[in-house]
Structures are given as structure tokens and as C-alpha cells.
Design a protein around this motif. Structure first.
Motif, mmCIF file in Angstrom:
data_model
loop_
_atom_site.group_PDB
_atom_site.id
_atom_site.type_symbol
_atom_site.label_atom_id
_atom_site.label_comp_id
_atom_site.label_asym_id
_atom_site.label_seq_id
_atom_site.Cartn_x
_atom_site.Cartn_y
_atom_site.Cartn_z
ATOM 1 N N VAL A 141 -92.699 -20.836 -77.810
ATOM 2 C CA VAL A 141 -92.055 -21.516 -77.057
ATOM 3 C C VAL A 141 -90.911 -20.568 -76.779
ATOM 4 O O VAL A 141 -90.288 -19.697 -76.124
ATOM 5 C CB VAL A 141 -90.941 -22.325 -77.906
ATOM 6 N N LEU A 142 -90.817 -20.905 -75.090
ATOM 7 C CA LEU A 142 -90.099 -20.231 -74.146
ATOM 8 C C LEU A 142 -88.822 -21.185 -73.700
ATOM 9 O O LEU A 142 -89.535 -22.709 -72.764
ATOM 10 C CB LEU A 142 -91.028 -20.434 -72.927
ATOM 11 N N VAL A 143 -87.496 -20.865 -73.575
ATOM 12 C CA VAL A 143 -86.183 -21.612 -74.006
ATOM 13 C C VAL A 143 -85.664 -21.186 -72.774
ATOM 14 O O VAL A 143 -85.292 -20.065 -73.278
ATOM 15 C CB VAL A 143 -85.467 -21.686 -75.656
ATOM 16 N N ASN A 144 -85.183 -21.720 -71.662
ATOM 17 C CA ASN A 144 -84.434 -22.183 -70.883
ATOM 18 C C ASN A 144 -83.501 -22.815 -70.319
ATOM 19 O O ASN A 144 -82.367 -22.898 -69.585
ATOM 20 C CB ASN A 144 -85.287 -21.717 -69.039
ATOM 21 N N GLY A 145 -83.839 -23.889 -71.307
ATOM 22 C CA GLY A 145 -82.610 -25.111 -70.875
ATOM 23 C C GLY A 145 -81.578 -24.500 -72.295
ATOM 24 O O GLY A 145 -81.175 -23.829 -72.998
ATOM 25 N N ASP A 146 -80.504 -25.862 -71.993
ATOM 26 C CA ASP A 146 -79.226 -25.447 -73.550
ATOM 27 C C ASP A 146 -79.813 -27.257 -74.051
ATOM 28 O O ASP A 146 -80.155 -27.580 -74.024
ATOM 29 C CB ASP A 146 -78.304 -25.989 -72.280
ATOM 30 N N ASP A 147 -78.874 -26.353 -75.073
ATOM 31 C CA ASP A 147 -78.901 -27.506 -76.338
ATOM 32 C C ASP A 147 -79.966 -27.906 -76.982
ATOM 33 O O ASP A 147 -80.739 -29.534 -77.078
ATOM 34 C CB ASP A 147 -77.407 -28.819 -76.097
ATOM 35 N N ASN A 148 -81.306 -27.363 -77.257
ATOM 36 C CA ASN A 148 -82.351 -27.774 -77.766
ATOM 37 C C ASN A 148 -82.842 -27.426 -79.126
ATOM 38 O O ASN A 148 -82.129 -26.346 -79.625
ATOM 39 C CB ASN A 148 -83.818 -27.159 -76.605
ATOM 40 N N LEU A 149 -83.566 -28.341 -79.858
ATOM 41 C CA LEU A 149 -83.655 -27.923 -81.284
ATOM 42 C C LEU A 149 -84.794 -27.852 -81.166
ATOM 43 O O LEU A 149 -86.053 -28.329 -81.222
ATOM 44 C CB LEU A 149 -83.372 -29.045 -82.460
#
Length: 413
Positions: free
Chosen positions: A188-196
């Protein structure tokens, strides 16, 4: 898998059709017909292009036939609502509906409040699932042979990825000599905010890199804030998590809790973060709490906080970390650490309150529960819900509540 069965108990799936009273559409790659109505199994559409062109409304449901396969993309751009999400799910019997193809991301969710379950995205151009919308949920999906199994873009916020299988996403997008810029092999690559990101099984996120030898991460966070990564099972990934931010952005307040991390690889790490002197730093306010880690390879490290580490960069509590190499590494003022058990060849950090260097006595190399007499029992420091991402997430890897004197690690006795 046992771990995902546990995750389903911890975080039971929302009824995917909850609140829906819209139209149900059917797509069958083998027996469908794009000139048909598409509103029953007997009149299913055949192609994704027909589905992509349809005007979907809140409360609609899209059923994809099991055993079907398509070259992507599946483009989900409509907007549902929190009360009436748009649902995509499999129907019939057989293998999960499969999307693949090197021409595009396989499943692209640019709309809001989609609930996508039961699909497989394999060998896609870049991401198996790309999410740039708000309030979307992936449940029980599978992604393999991609650069990123799931990519949450900078615009993607308040999305959930849970109870899914992200396996062997082991390709690189950049792999050239010099420049310190190789990138890829992300579960998983996360570039955004407030994700679970919770309850997932993530394995084999590693690939050869000309810059680094090997690279990859189960969950990488780059320029994303306040994301929660909890209760995931990580096996044989190069790194469990690495954090960074490009200049002018932040990666602040990300939480890693109750994850179980093992690997048989010689080289690897649990957590890598940076201070202000690093080109992709500073990464502020990272919290790692109640994780269990076993990386016996000779070139492994538990955690690294470098180029200006400080208590506001990294806080660690109640972890159990066993490595064949360096238990932890800090410079500068050092991390804020405590309540943990470590075992390894060396360390370069100041142990905090109640932290000990000892054998935690895991049940086995792959079962990181604690045996009787473990020094991790009752070792942890009492913590409030903010430490692990909120009260709803304050249970151990199996769903057991924390006691007043919690055990260190992801499991409570």
C-alpha cells in the motif's frame, strides 16, 4: 487465512448494500452482451467500457461475475453518499473477478463513497487499486504483481483498506542508477490523509533496486498525514513501513499499532523515518505502539530515526522487536521510547521507561504470541486511545481488550 478471520471479528464488514434502494447492474465477461439491459444476470453487460459509461447513482450496486476477467481499467467516478454508497461486488461461483492490463491502473476510484469487495487486480500498469476520492472502502480485495497493490493518491482522504490480500506486489516504477530515486514494490502506498489500513495480509513487497540493492514496503507513507495502520499481518516484505515527505508537504501524525511483522529475508526493517536534515524529512509525530516484530536476518534493523531524530519525530511504546541486526538506531535528541522488549545484535538508542533487552519468548518464528514467563507480559505502559488511533482500534491483534497493565507487543495474554 487465520489472521483475516480474526480481522473480520475485529472489524466486521459493513453490510455492503446497507441503505441501498438503487439499480443493480450485472457484468459477465464470458456470457454478457453490451447491447443488453445489464440489470439482471440474464441480461448482463460484457465489457467494462459499457459499465464505465453508465450513469451510476447513490445506492446502486454493480455485480461482477465470478470467473470473469477483463483488461482494465474499471473507472468508478460517480459519487455515492455515506448513507447510500455505491457497491461493487462479485456474484456467482468460481474465482474472484480479475482485472489486469499494462495500459492503466486496474481499478480507479475517483468518486466518493464506493464499497468495493471481492475483486482481484493483477499485473496492472502501476496500481491494482488507485483511490483518489473520499470515504471509499476496499474490503476483501486481492492485488498482486503490481508496482503498488493499493495507491491512495494525495487527493484520497478518509478511505479504508481492510481485510484484504496484497501479495507479491514486487515491481519497480523507477529503477535506475544514481539519483536516490528508485521507487516501487508497495503493498500500500499512501499519499493522502486520514486513511485507515487495517486487518490486511501483506506479503512479498520487495524488488531489486539499482540505488538500494532492494527496496519495497508493506505500507509506505509519503506526504500523508494522520493515517492509521493497524492489525496488519506482514510477511517477507523488505520494510514494513517507510515514511517521508517532499518539500512543502508533511507526513505528520501517522500511527502504527498492533501489527505483526515477520520475515525470513536477510535484509529488512520494521520502521524507517527521518528528521529535518533528510531530503524527504522531517516526518513528525509518528507513533508505533504494540507491534510484534521478528526479523532474524543478519542485515536487519528494528527501527531507524535518522538525520535529526527527536521525540517529536518518533514515539515508540509497548513494542516487541527481535532482529538479527540492529534493534534500533537514533541520532540527534533521539526518539521517545518505552515499555518495550528488544533482542538483537546491537542497538543505538536510549532505552526508555520499562524497556528491557531480553528474549521475549515468542511461541515460534511465525507465531509471535508470548510464551508463559515472557518478559513482555505486563511490560507495557498504560496508554490512552489516541496512541493507537482511537478507542475502536484499542484491541490486540486477536480482538482482546487491553488490561490496566498491558503486555508489550501485538498480543495480550
Amino acid at each position: 487465512m487465520k489472521s483475516l478471520a480474526v480481522a473480520l471479528l475485529l472489524f466486521p464488514a459493513l453490510p455492503l448494500a446497507e441503505g441501498t434502494a438503487g439499480t443493480t447492474y450485472y457484468v459477465d465477461s464470458k456470457a454478457g452482451d453490451d447491447s443488453a439491459a445489464g440489470t439482471s444476470a440474464a441480461t448482463a453487460w460484457k465489457s467494462l467500457s459499457t459499465l464505465n459509461a453508465a450513469t451510476l447513482e447513490p445506492g446502486d450496486t454493480v455485480n461482477l461475475k465470478r470467473g470473469s476477467s477483463w483488461n482494465g481499467p474499471l473507472e468508478l467516478s460517480a459519487k455515492g453518499t455515506a448513507a447510500r454508497p455505491i457497491v461493487v461486488q462479485p456474484y456467482g461461483k468460481g474465482a474472484a473477478p480479475k482485472l489486469s492490463g499494462q495500459d492503466a491502473h486496474c481499478v480507479v476510484i475517483s468518486g466518493n463513497y464506493w464499497r468495493v469487495s471481492g475483486l482481484r487486480a493483477s499485473n496492472c500498469q502501476w496500481a491494482g487499486f488507485e483511490i483518489s476520492g473520499d470515504g471509499n472502502e476496499l474490503v476483501g480485495v486481492a492485488a498482486d504483481r503490481n508496482i503498488a497493490g493499493v495507491h491512495i493518491t494525495p487527493e484520497g482522504a478518509r478511505n479504508t483498506v481492510r481485510n484484504s490480500w496484497l501479495t507479491g506486489n514486487n515491481r519497480m516504477s523507477v529503477n535506475d542508477e544514481g539519483g536516490d530515486n528508485d521507487s516501487g514494490a508497495f503493498g500500500v502506498l499512501v499519499n493522502g490523509d486520514d486513511n485507515l489500513i487495517t486487518g490486511n495480509s501483506i506479503t512479498g513487497s520487495t524488488a531489486a533496486s539499482k540505488d538500494y540493492g532492494l527496496d519495497g514496503a508493506a505500507v509506505e507513507i509519503f506526504s500523508g498525514d494522520r493515517n492509521r495502520v493497524t492489525h496488519n499481518l506482514s510477511r517477507d516484505n523488505h520494510t514494513f513501513t517507510e515514511l517521508g515527505a517532499k518539500k512543502g508537504t508533511t507526513a505528520t501524525g501517522n500511527v502504527f499499532a498492533f501489527n505483526v511483522v515477520t520475515s525470513a529475508r536477510k535484509l529488512g526493517s520494521f520502521l524507517v523515518t527521518r528528521g529535518s536534515r533528510h531530503i524527504v524529512g522531517p516526518v513528525k509525530g509518528t507513533v508505533a505502539v504494540h507491534n510484534s516484530v521478528y526479523l532474524p536476518g543478519s542485515r536487519t534493523i528494528g527501527w531507524s530515526c535518522h538525520d535529526g531524530c527527536a521525540p517529536d519525530i518518533l514515539k515508540l511504546r509497548n513494542n516487541v522487536i527481535v532482529v538479527g541486526g540492529e534493534m534500533g538506531w537514533e541520532d540527534g535528541k533521539g526518539a521517545d521510547e518505552g515499555g518495550s522488549v528488544y533482542k538483537g545484535r546491537s542497538k543505538r538508542f536510549k532505552a526508555g521507561p520499562r524497556t528491557v533487552i531480553a528474549d521475549p519468548r515468542f511461541v515460534s518464528r511465525t507465531d509471535l504470541r508470548l510464551s508463559p514467563g515472557s518478559p513482555a507480559l505486563d511490560r507495557g505502559l498504560p496508554l490512552g486511545p489516541a496512541w493507537y488511533g482511537g478507542a475502536a482500534l484499542g484491541k490486540d491483534f486477536t480482538g482482546k481488550a487491553l488490561g490496566a497493565a498491558p503486555d508489550a507487543g501485538a498480543y495480550q495474554q
